[in-house]
Design a protein around this motif. Structure first.
Motif: not given
Length: 114
Positions: A76-93
């Motif tokens: 769960d922690l791994i998935l949460a970190a990946i989702k957090d990175a992807q959300q930040k990437a989308q916002a930065a994009n």
């Protein structure tokens, strides 16, 4: 008699602007392949790095969480970190693309066709 030439000049300006926009977008997309964000979970025990395009580049997992009894928590922690990175990437994009549209005087929520 030559009233249409004024319109052709405007069309040429629009085409030039569109070409400049496309060049900027292509350059930005290439740059976003190199730019990264970091997502975290578990107070930094798991970190995921992704490009601005959302491509996962690396995971950093603190060894203290490797406990066989807590396998689901670790997953769960791994998935949460990946989702957090992807959300930040989308916002930065979206922010980077918004800079281009604003520079052209377009609405901030304008969607690029390419």
């Amino acid at each position: 008699m030559f009233k249409g030439l004024g319109g052709m000049g405007d069309m040429a300006k629009m085409l030039k602007s569109a070409q400049e926009l496309q060049t900027k977008v292509v350059a930005l997309q290439e740059e976003m392949d190199r730019m990264t964000v970091e997502g975290q979970s578990g107070a930094g025990l798991v970190k995921a790095v992704a490009t601005y395009k959302g491509e996962l580049k690396s995971l950093d997992i603190d060894p203290s969480i490797f406990n066989a009894d807590e396998k689901e928590v670790v997953e769960d922690l791994i998935l949460a970190a990946i989702k957090d990175a992807q959300q930040k990437a989308q916002a930065a994009n979206q922010e980077e693309m918004g800079k281009i549209t604003e520079s052209l005087g377009l609405p901030a929520d304008f969607k690029m066709p390419f």
